[in-house]
Design a protein around this motif. Structure first.
Motif, short mmCIF file in Angstrom:
data_model
loop_
_atom_site.label_atom_id
_atom_site.label_comp_id
_atom_site.label_asym_id
_atom_site.label_seq_id
_atom_site.Cartn_x
_atom_site.Cartn_y
_atom_site.Cartn_z
N THR A 24 70.80 39.02 33.15
CA THR A 24 70.61 40.58 33.04
C THR A 24 68.30 40.13 32.81
OG1 THR A 24 70.49 42.64 30.96
CG2 THR A 24 70.67 40.27 30.34
N GLY A 25 68.15 40.91 33.36
CA GLY A 25 66.03 40.37 32.51
C GLY A 25 65.67 41.35 31.91
N LEU A 26 64.15 41.29 32.11
CA LEU A 26 63.46 42.48 30.62
C LEU A 26 63.28 43.52 31.53
CD1 LEU A 26 61.77 42.80 28.62
CD2 LEU A 26 59.79 41.92 29.62
N TRP A 27 63.39 43.30 32.95
CA TRP A 27 63.21 44.83 33.30
C TRP A 27 64.35 45.79 33.66
CZ3 TRP A 27 65.26 46.56 37.67
CH2 TRP A 27 65.77 45.49 38.57
N GLN A 28 65.48 44.84 33.97
CA GLN A 28 67.18 45.33 33.39
C GLN A 28 66.83 46.48 33.05
OE1 GLN A 28 66.26 42.74 34.88
NE2 GLN A 28 67.14 41.65 36.17
N VAL A 29 66.71 45.94 31.00
CA VAL A 29 67.22 47.10 29.77
C VAL A 29 65.63 47.73 29.49
CG1 VAL A 29 68.67 45.38 29.21
CG2 VAL A 29 65.79 45.03 27.85
N SER A 30 64.22 47.77 30.17
CA SER A 30 62.97 48.65 30.06
C SER A 30 63.57 49.91 30.80
CB SER A 30 62.08 47.87 30.25
OG SER A 30 62.51 46.42 29.40
N GLY A 31 63.79 50.01 31.84
CA GLY A 31 64.75 51.27 32.38
C GLY A 31 65.06 51.17 34.09
N ARG A 32 65.09 49.97 34.20
CA ARG A 32 65.56 49.88 35.61
C ARG A 32 65.66 50.87 36.87
NH1 ARG A 32 71.89 48.93 33.55
NH2 ARG A 32 72.21 50.99 33.72
N SER A 33 66.08 51.39 36.88
CA SER A 33 65.97 52.23 38.60
C SER A 33 64.78 53.60 38.03
CB SER A 33 66.87 53.18 38.42
OG SER A 33 68.55 52.49 39.25
N ASP A 34 64.30 53.65 36.23
CA ASP A 34 63.27 54.77 37.09
C ASP A 34 61.57 53.84 36.37
OD1 ASP A 34 65.20 56.46 35.92
OD2 ASP A 34 65.67 56.10 33.81
N LEU A 35 61.85 53.13 36.70
CA LEU A 35 60.58 52.19 37.02
C LEU A 35 60.02 51.74 38.58
CD1 LEU A 35 61.04 48.99 34.06
CD2 LEU A 35 60.36 51.45 33.61
N TYR A 47 58.23 38.14 31.23
CA TYR A 47 58.68 37.72 30.87
C TYR A 47 59.03 35.59 31.06
CZ TYR A 47 63.58 35.50 30.80
OH TYR A 47 64.32 34.02 30.18
N VAL A 48 58.39 35.93 31.95
CA VAL A 48 57.84 34.28 32.59
C VAL A 48 57.00 33.39 32.04
CG1 VAL A 48 56.35 32.96 35.07
CG2 VAL A 48 58.12 34.74 35.40
N GLU A 49 55.86 34.80 31.74
CA GLU A 49 54.25 33.91 30.54
C GLU A 49 55.25 33.89 29.24
OE1 GLU A 49 51.65 36.13 32.25
OE2 GLU A 49 51.27 35.78 33.89
N ASN A 50 55.21 34.61 28.41
CA ASN A 50 56.09 34.47 27.38
C ASN A 50 57.36 34.61 27.19
OD1 ASN A 50 53.46 35.45 26.93
ND2 ASN A 50 54.33 37.33 27.95
N TRP A 51 58.17 33.75 27.95
CA TRP A 51 59.75 33.21 27.58
C TRP A 51 59.60 32.41 26.13
CZ3 TRP A 51 62.41 28.78 25.64
CH2 TRP A 51 63.87 29.03 26.03
N SER A 52 60.70 33.00 25.57
CA SER A 52 61.03 32.36 24.28
C SER A 52 62.91 32.92 23.99
CB SER A 52 60.39 32.44 22.90
OG SER A 52 60.80 34.15 23.11
N MET A 53 63.42 31.32 23.11
CA MET A 53 64.71 31.75 23.22
C MET A 53 64.83 32.90 22.04
SD MET A 53 67.52 30.13 23.11
CE MET A 53 67.65 28.84 23.32
N ILE A 54 64.29 33.60 21.57
CA ILE A 54 64.21 34.92 20.03
C ILE A 54 64.11 36.07 21.89
CG2 ILE A 54 62.22 35.19 19.92
CD1 ILE A 54 65.08 35.68 18.11
N SER A 55 63.37 36.05 22.65
CA SER A 55 63.29 37.04 23.84
C SER A 55 64.48 37.21 24.54
CB SER A 55 61.79 37.00 24.06
OG SER A 55 61.66 35.70 25.16
N ASP A 56 65.09 36.24 24.66
CA ASP A 56 66.32 36.48 25.40
C ASP A 56 67.49 36.63 24.58
OD1 ASP A 56 65.32 34.77 27.56
OD2 ASP A 56 66.63 32.98 27.49
N VAL A 57 66.96 36.22 23.71
CA VAL A 57 68.21 36.93 22.60
C VAL A 57 68.49 38.48 22.41
CG1 VAL A 57 69.20 37.21 19.50
CG2 VAL A 57 68.81 35.31 21.35
N LEU A 58 67.15 39.03 22.18
CA LEU A 58 66.48 41.07 22.04
C LEU A 58 67.46 41.13 23.56
CD1 LEU A 58 63.12 40.16 20.48
CD2 LEU A 58 65.46 40.80 19.75
#
Length: 74
Positions: A24-35, A47-58
């Motif tokens: 999965t990834g941030l854009w996949q859960v933020s609108g996928r085909s609608d983006l 995501y690349v610039e602000n990665w953290s373990m908590i962001s992965d959990v979210l």
């Protein structure tokens, strides 16, 4: 992305490849085909610039919600 697509990326967009592909990834859960392409790239770079373990959990939590609701999938 396909090799021919990657070869057309500019230097800024190539930075999105710094992270290994996953389930999965941030854009996949933020609108996928609608983006738009630009919005997808912006989210990947964020995501690349602000990665953290908590962001992965979210993102994992949002993935479960997106899959169950079929949001943005065509």
């Amino acid at each position: 992305p396909l090799r021919r697509e990657v070869e057309a990326y500019d230097g800024r967009v190539k930075r999105r490849l710094l992270v290994r592909p996953g389930v999965t990834g941030l854009w996949q859960v933020s609108g996928r085909s609608d983006l738009s392409w630009d919005e997808s790239v912006r989210l990947d770079l964020s995501y690349v610039e602000n990665w953290s373990m908590i962001s992965d959990v979210l993102i994992i939590g949002k993935t479960v919600k997106a899959v169950l609701a079929s949001d943005g999938a065509y």
